[in-house]
Design an enzyme around this catalytic site. Sequence first.
Site, PDB file in Angstrom:
ATOM      1  N   CYS B 105       0.994  -1.267   0.022  1.00  0.00           N
ATOM      2  CA  CYS B 105      -0.102   0.002   0.133  1.00  0.00           C
ATOM      3  C   CYS B 105       1.013   1.101   0.074  1.00  0.00           C
ATOM      4  O   CYS B 105       1.483   1.594   0.831  1.00  0.00           O
ATOM      5  CB  CYS B 105      -1.108  -0.076   1.052  1.00  0.00           C
ATOM      6  N   CYS B 108      -0.655   4.497   2.183  1.00  0.00           N
ATOM      7  CA  CYS B 108      -0.859   4.509   3.799  1.00  0.00           C
ATOM      8  C   CYS B 108      -0.586   2.873   4.127  1.00  0.00           C
ATOM      9  O   CYS B 108       0.775   2.440   3.859  1.00  0.00           O
ATOM     10  CB  CYS B 108      -2.194   4.893   4.190  1.00  0.00           C
ATOM     11  N   SER B 109      -1.265   2.295   4.897  1.00  0.00           N
ATOM     12  CA  SER B 109      -0.894   0.984   5.181  1.00  0.00           C
ATOM     13  C   SER B 109      -2.332   0.090   5.068  1.00  0.00           C
ATOM     14  O   SER B 109      -2.523  -0.709   5.796  1.00  0.00           O
ATOM     15  CB  SER B 109      -0.256   0.650   6.443  1.00  0.00           C
ATOM     16  N   CYS B 110      -2.975   0.300   4.070  1.00  0.00           N
ATOM     17  CA  CYS B 110      -4.274  -0.539   3.871  1.00  0.00           C
ATOM     18  C   CYS B 110      -3.760  -1.946   3.798  1.00  0.00           C
ATOM     19  O   CYS B 110      -2.865  -2.198   3.131  1.00  0.00           O
ATOM     20  CB  CYS B 110      -5.014  -0.005   2.695  1.00  0.00           C
TER      21      CYS B 110
END
Lengths: 122, 207
Positions: B105, B108-110
């Site tokens: 991702c 962000c950090s999906c």
Amino acid sequence: MTLPERSIKDALPNLPLDRDGEPVFGAPWEARVFAMTVKAHEAGLFTWKEWTQALGAELSGNGNDATKTPGYYDHWLAAFETLLTAKGVAAGGQLAALRDAWDKAAHATPHGQPIELDKGRI
Amino acid sequence: MSDHDHDHSDLSDTELRVRALETLLTEKGYIDPPALDVLIETYETKIGPKNGAMVVAKTWADADYRERLLADATAAIAEFGFTGRQGEHMVAVENTDETHNMVVCTLCSCYPWTVLGLPPVWYKSAPYRSRAVRDPRGVLEEFGVRLPRAKHIRVWDSTAEVRYLVIPQRPLGTDGWSEDDLAALVTRDSMIGTGLAIDPLVKEPAA
């Protein structure tokens, strides 16, 4: 790994564990509430005996949500709230007010950004 | 249908209550959030990866399930009862002899936590997020995965709406294995694409 909750596991035969005897969780929040309980105990807010009684009371069926079957950690969360309120750590209505503040903060935060509580407090 | 919007976030009632507790305990000085994070990180592999491994094992063992998963991963994963709280759409990408899939991702950090649990620290790190797209082969080598030069590497960039689950290749020599035994071969990294399933013959990730 030897975690401080060794005593929790001894006190709670129903705690979901994996083959290595470590706790398992169905969602991140479950790990979070578990870890908070460990830390709150470390801070001296309650004894494991008191915790076991609080959780036992929840598990023994005072489920107040008839619309779904609560999981183990749903009971755990309810027991944690009840115990902290009984101990006077949370004043009446305080947790509900914080919950609403977080809800407002979430709605004011674009997805992907960290949700900060300040946005929910006036 | 996703009802997810970019302009705001939604937390479930449960998540709101957990945050309320954390705020209360932090403000009263009973817990220290960084110490709490350290404790929680020790659990990160204890959450979802087992869910994802069950999905992968069934995909290997059950041709009908595989078809359903590749057609509509959100629905096929929901058959196990694993559903996101925010209506994330799941897509399964299958590794083949020709193609290796890897998930990042960049924004962000999906992360598909319903099947994979909490994201590992490296997944959220800037170096992984920036290099996975630019130099996937180099990143894989750092994870100890050397793929044949001829194998194509496809990198999937997660978003708030779409989360990817990599279906690693089934190791050879596992014909007739039960889904439980197969699931034990499926590592978290193999479902992100930074690893391979465990080769039961060598007890190490298969080449």
